[in-house]
Design a protein around this motif. Sequence first.
Motif: not given
Length: 169
Positions: A75-76, A165
């Motif tokens: 999720n980055a 992130q």
Amino acid sequence: MRMWISFCVLVVLALLERQSTHAGFTWREPLCRSIPLVGFGDTLHYWNRYGNSCYVYIYHTLEYQYAQRYCNKLNASIVEINDEKENADVSRYVQIMSDEHNDTWIGINRLSKHVWVFGTDRTPLTFYKWDDYEPNVCGSCVVFRKTDKWFVQVCEQSKTFVCEQPYVE
């Protein structure tokens, strides 16, 4: 060996908490505690906070597209440098984390001959930190090399990389 180096770096980072380094950033919190550790092979990677982002340096080398996919799974994205302060902070982080200071991917790509964009959303750059004689015409991806300056590289080469992130409290 790398795991021991990671541990030693964490000890040093903890000691640096609330202290400024010569690169000008302050470690308000040594780790982004809300983000799980990253395991790659037999190595654990720790997220570190600078300002409003969390970063993790990945020692393993991958081609740019695979590095971006790896960051996406976390999720980055590969770190996208927005200003001089972030450039100095991330460059120093790479220097601390890398024992050999390999070339390290940052999330910038060539869209056309003179147009450079962020790798995730293709937004044009508003900040540049090119080294002398850069950007060259030999590649379409960008790395840090032993300084805070940027160098163009062929995207199919394998390099270390930094994922980023947003920091969430």
